[in-house]
Design an enzyme around this catalytic site. Structure first.
Site, PDB file in Angstrom:
ATOM      1  CG  HIS A 293      -4.989  23.354  30.905  1.00 24.01           C
ATOM      2  ND1 HIS A 293      -4.563  23.540  29.606  1.00 24.01           N
ATOM      3  CD2 HIS A 293      -4.004  22.628  31.523  1.00 24.01           C
ATOM      4  CE1 HIS A 293      -3.384  22.978  29.438  1.00 24.01           C
ATOM      5  NE2 HIS A 293      -3.026  22.414  30.587  1.00 24.01           N
TER       6      HIS A 293
ATOM      7  CG  ASP B 104      -0.160  20.343  29.862  1.00 20.12           C
ATOM      8  OD1 ASP B 104      -0.448  20.390  28.643  1.00 20.12           O
ATOM      9  OD2 ASP B 104      -0.692  21.069  30.718  1.00 20.12           O
TER      10      ASP B 104
ATOM     11  CB  CYS C 269      -4.966  22.543  26.479  1.00 22.83           C
ATOM     12  SG  CYS C 269      -6.673  23.012  26.886  1.00 22.83           S
TER      13      CYS C 269
END
Length: 252
Positions: A110, A125, A74
């Site tokens: 995250h 995202d 991420c």
């Protein structure tokens, strides 16, 4: 550590994700570039499992994911994506979120983004993997997005925003104090090095298309050579034979 977006080779990044559309900061550009990134660059944690750590410097990110054709997790995905968006003129904020997936006590590790377009904010995202977004979703309580059989919803618990896919809570974050490069550096160090981090114990790799998620768990390689073939040809992740041998020992 700083964002260092000027170090990004924007032309090389756009070629890597296969985007040749307009470079104006519109919603259409955001959506198209989001889809292009998610479907072009795999999600993977191979360097973490191999004990090499993760460098979030912009030169390191583009060398790995753009020049060498690798994937990332991420922090790598969303910091690279954020740099590209800002170079194109988008306004955005970088956030740290708590992964849920049935839990609500995990640390804020995250990385995700909110992007403003024409006065409206969107959650973007490209680096969750799993059941993550393929396109942005409006940053508003009750907002929904869909692609084929996938359904996303943004809920709210007081000051906390929660992204769902179907009945699964993916992660939660707040829209308070901005998260800084130093915050990402600490979170990234934990994910890549802590014995409590699941990323150092399990091989994770996924390629997403517009209608499928192809994961390393879908295969049962009989040996390192077969694993290397799966990573290279099924998931689009170039690996050396030597690395495939080490990774095969750590599967499962």
């Amino acid at each position: 550590m700083s964002w260092n977006i000027d170090e990004l080779d924007l032309d090389a990044y756009l070629a890597r994700v296969g985007y040749d559309g307009p470079r104006t900061p519109t919603l259409e550009t955001l959506r198209a570039l989001h889809r292009a990134h998610v479907t072009a660059i795999p999600f993977e944690n191979l360097d973490v499992v191999l004990g090499r750590g993760i460098d979030l410097g912009m030169n390191a990110l583009q060398d790995k994911m753009v020049t060498r054709g690798r994937g990332g997790y991420c922090h790598e995905h969303n910091l690279l994506f954020a740099a590209a968006l800002e170079r194109l003129g988008f306004r955005l904020r970088r956030h740290l979120a708590r992964v849920r997936l049935g839990r609500d006590y995990l640390p804020r590790t995250h990385a995700t983004l909110t992007v403003e377009v024409d006065g409206v904010r969107w959650v973007a995202d490209v680096g969750f993997g799993g059941q993550g977004l393929v396109e942005p979703i409006v940053f508003a309580e009750g907002a929904t997005a869909r692609l084929g059989a996938w359904r996303w919803r943004l809920g709210r618990e007081g000051a906390v925003w929660v992204l769902h896919e179907g009945d699964t809570e993916l992660y939660a974050f707040t829209d308070g104090e901005p998260d800084l490069p130093s915050d990402f550096e600490v979170a990234n160090f934990y994910v890549a090095n802590s014995p409590r981090s699941p990323f150092i114990r399990h091989v994770l790799a996924q390629r997403t298309t517009l209608d499928a998620r192809i994961r390393i768990e879908d295969f049962a390689p009989a040996g390192p050579a077969e694993l290397a073939d799966i990573l290279r040809n099924k998931l689009g992740i170039p690996v050396t034979d030597a690395d495939a041998a080490i990774l095969h020992e750590k599967l499962g």
